[in-house]
Enzyme design. Structure first.
Site, short mmCIF file in Angstrom:
data_model
loop_
_atom_site.label_atom_id
_atom_site.label_comp_id
_atom_site.label_asym_id
_atom_site.label_seq_id
_atom_site.Cartn_x
_atom_site.Cartn_y
_atom_site.Cartn_z
N GLY A 68 0.79 -1.24 0.00
CA GLY A 68 0.00 0.00 0.00
C GLY A 68 0.82 1.28 0.00
O GLY A 68 0.25 2.36 -0.15
N ASP A 127 2.72 -3.02 4.21
CA ASP A 127 3.86 -2.98 3.29
C ASP A 127 5.06 -3.59 4.00
O ASP A 127 5.09 -3.65 5.24
CB ASP A 127 4.16 -1.53 2.86
CG ASP A 127 4.83 -1.45 1.50
OD1 ASP A 127 4.18 -1.00 0.53
OD2 ASP A 127 6.00 -1.87 1.38
N TYR A 152 9.36 -10.76 -14.50
CA TYR A 152 8.14 -10.07 -14.06
C TYR A 152 6.94 -10.53 -14.89
O TYR A 152 5.89 -10.90 -14.35
CB TYR A 152 8.36 -8.56 -14.22
CG TYR A 152 7.17 -7.68 -13.96
CD1 TYR A 152 6.64 -7.54 -12.69
CD2 TYR A 152 6.60 -6.94 -15.00
CE1 TYR A 152 5.56 -6.69 -12.46
CE2 TYR A 152 5.53 -6.09 -14.78
CZ TYR A 152 5.01 -5.97 -13.51
OH TYR A 152 3.95 -5.12 -13.28
N LYS A 191 3.53 -12.62 -13.89
CA LYS A 191 2.18 -12.06 -14.11
C LYS A 191 1.29 -13.04 -14.88
O LYS A 191 0.10 -13.16 -14.59
CB LYS A 191 2.26 -10.71 -14.82
CG LYS A 191 2.83 -9.59 -13.95
CD LYS A 191 1.94 -9.31 -12.74
CE LYS A 191 2.46 -8.21 -11.86
NZ LYS A 191 1.68 -8.03 -10.63
N ILE A 201 1.55 3.21 -15.61
CA ILE A 201 0.73 4.16 -14.85
C ILE A 201 1.53 5.43 -14.58
O ILE A 201 2.66 5.38 -14.09
CB ILE A 201 0.26 3.53 -13.52
CG1 ILE A 201 -0.49 2.20 -13.76
CG2 ILE A 201 -0.62 4.51 -12.74
CD1 ILE A 201 -1.74 2.29 -14.62
P1 NAD Z 1 5.40 -0.14 -6.48
O1 NAD Z 1 6.73 -0.77 -6.67
O2 NAD Z 1 5.28 1.33 -6.55
O3 NAD Z 1 4.77 -0.61 -5.09
C1 NAD Z 1 4.87 -1.92 -4.64
C2 NAD Z 1 4.86 -1.90 -3.13
O4 NAD Z 1 5.01 -3.25 -2.68
C3 NAD Z 1 6.04 -1.11 -2.53
O5 NAD Z 1 5.55 -0.18 -1.58
C4 NAD Z 1 6.91 -2.16 -1.88
O6 NAD Z 1 7.56 -1.72 -0.70
C5 NAD Z 1 5.89 -3.26 -1.58
N1 NAD Z 1 6.50 -4.57 -1.46
C6 NAD Z 1 7.52 -5.09 -2.19
N2 NAD Z 1 7.82 -6.32 -1.74
C7 NAD Z 1 6.96 -6.59 -0.73
C8 NAD Z 1 6.78 -7.70 0.10
N3 NAD Z 1 7.56 -8.78 0.03
N4 NAD Z 1 5.78 -7.65 1.03
C9 NAD Z 1 4.99 -6.55 1.13
N5 NAD Z 1 5.14 -5.46 0.38
C10 NAD Z 1 6.12 -5.48 -0.55
O7 NAD Z 1 4.41 -0.84 -7.53
P2 NAD Z 1 3.07 -0.26 -8.13
O8 NAD Z 1 3.41 0.45 -9.36
O9 NAD Z 1 2.27 0.41 -7.09
O10 NAD Z 1 2.39 -1.62 -8.58
C11 NAD Z 1 1.35 -2.24 -7.87
C12 NAD Z 1 0.88 -3.42 -8.68
O11 NAD Z 1 0.45 -2.98 -9.98
C13 NAD Z 1 1.94 -4.49 -8.94
O12 NAD Z 1 1.35 -5.74 -8.95
C14 NAD Z 1 2.43 -4.14 -10.32
O13 NAD Z 1 2.94 -5.28 -10.98
C15 NAD Z 1 1.15 -3.68 -10.99
N6 NAD Z 1 1.37 -2.84 -12.14
C16 NAD Z 1 1.87 -1.57 -12.00
C17 NAD Z 1 2.08 -0.80 -13.14
C18 NAD Z 1 2.62 0.59 -13.04
O14 NAD Z 1 2.91 1.21 -14.09
N7 NAD Z 1 2.78 1.16 -11.85
C19 NAD Z 1 1.77 -1.31 -14.39
C20 NAD Z 1 1.31 -2.61 -14.49
C21 NAD Z 1 1.08 -3.36 -13.36
N1 SER Z 2 4.82 -0.20 -15.42
C1 SER Z 2 5.16 -1.58 -15.25
C2 SER Z 2 6.61 -1.81 -15.52
O1 SER Z 2 7.14 -1.06 -16.30
C3 SER Z 2 4.34 -2.44 -16.19
O2 SER Z 2 3.90 -3.53 -15.52
O3 SER Z 2 7.16 -2.73 -14.99
#
Ligand code: NAD
Ligand code: SER
Length: 316
Positions: free
Chosen positions: A9, A34, A142, A146, A172
């Protein structure tokens, strides 16, 4: 849904999703977890639990202590970080996910939501207007995690009735919390550099076109899928979702409309090899038909808003 646990989170998406959950469900009904301490003071109005998603007992005791009935698991190692440490990506993205799924079944949770990604696609996939159903041959650890995550969600839904939901998010873009080690991170960094230095050296090539989404659409879409009646949904954790597509060159041109002196240079690194086999655009007709998805932000509106919001942080 009565009590939601947001794991991961503190990240880019979790920090903003939590704020929306607080608005919709009340902050007493949202618990943030987290693996790291909340050093930046992101969690202001919620109970915070420091837990590692790979620690089954820690996740279980959090569910029990707070009477959790819904989990949003955002804990993940993203594409670029995952290529540097594939073992860690497997542990967090698969072992952690399996903990959430097993506990979801054991505690009969109402629903479990886990994002997927455009990283599920790869060299053999259709990469333009990528259909919901196509060959999935990811070229990163990764992406592998997924694809498996989507399949596990589907399997446990069919075998055990676990209501598993997820979106294949595009890149995002947001201004509240910085992204956490992905291939699409350039599309956030560029705004900070444009405002601070009027120039940006991009780690993708000029023409690397990728699907992207602005955070308000990401949060709204996530909430809409979470709230959708299960009877409307034909699938579990793999909804394609689209909003806009652009290359670094397109983005730089749009930024130049606001900052005419902005320049961009290119030094493609290993992340460009990842981007090369991700879609340029996405067909999200299943999400539109099944739960009414419709994006609200296009590139020009997103760029204007990002420049306005990032300026508040970097120009004091
Ligand atoms: P992020 O890296 O910003 O956040 C992930 C969070 O998970 C971090 O706060 C980290 O400290 C925490 N974390 C890591 N390992 C952990 C563990 N072992 N236990 C508990 N917490 C842990 O990622 P995000 O961009 O917020 O992504 C969230 C989800 O969305 C992920 O599944 C990611 O694959 C997916 N996603 C994100 C994007 C993007 O562009 N941001 C795109 C596609 C998919
Ligand atoms: N924004 C993400 C990355 O680049 C896509 O899952 O890993």
């Amino acid at each position: 849904m009565k009590k939601i646990l947001v794991i991961g989170g503190l990240g880019q998406i979790g920090s903003e999703l939590t704020a929306e959950f607080n608005h919709c469900y009340g902050n007493n009904n949202v618990v943030v977890a987290d693996a790291v301490d909340d050093k930046n003071g992101i969690v202001k109005n919620n109970v915070f639990e420091k837990i590692d998603v790979t620690d089954f007992n820690a996740v279980e005791s959090t569910i029990k202590r707070h009477n959790i009935d819904t989990i949003i698991n955002l804990a993940a190692i993203l594409s670029a970080s995952g290529e540097k440490n594939p073992d860690l990506a497997w542990r967090v993205n698969i072992d952690g996910l399996l903990n959430v799924i097993r506990l979801g079944i054991q505690y009969k949770l109402d629903r479990v939501m886990v994002p997927s990604s455009i990283a599920v696609f790869g060299p053999q996939s259709v990469l333009y207007n990528t259909p919901q159903e196509t060959v999935l041959t990811p070229n990163t650890m990764y992406g592998v995690t997924k694809v498996i995550g989507e399949m596990l969600g589907d399997y446990y839904f069919k075998k055990h009735g676990l209501d598993f939901r997820g979106i294949r998010y595009p890149g995002i873009i947001s201004h509240t919390t910085l992204p956490g080690g992905g291939t699409t991170d350039y599309a956030v960094e560029i705004f900070y550099e444009a405002l601070k230095h009027k120039t940006y050296n991009c780690f993708l090539s000029a023409e690397a076109c990728l699907p992207m989404m602005y955070m308000p659409d990401c949060v709204r879409g996530t909430l809409e899928l979470l709230e959708a009646d299960r009877s409307q949904l034909k699938r579990c954790g793999n909804y394609n979702l689209s909003a806009m597509s652009f290359s670094p060159e397109d983005l730089a041109a749009e930024i130049r409309k606001h900052i005419p002196e902005f320049t961009i240079s290119y030094a493609p690194d290993f992340r460009n090899e990842i981007a090369k086999y991700w879609p340029a655009s996405i067909d999200d007709s299943a999400a539109r038909a099944e739960w009414g998805w419709k994006p609200e932000w296009d590139m020009s509106a997103m760029v204007a808003d990002m420049l306005k919001e990032v300026a508040k942080k970097v120009i004091k």
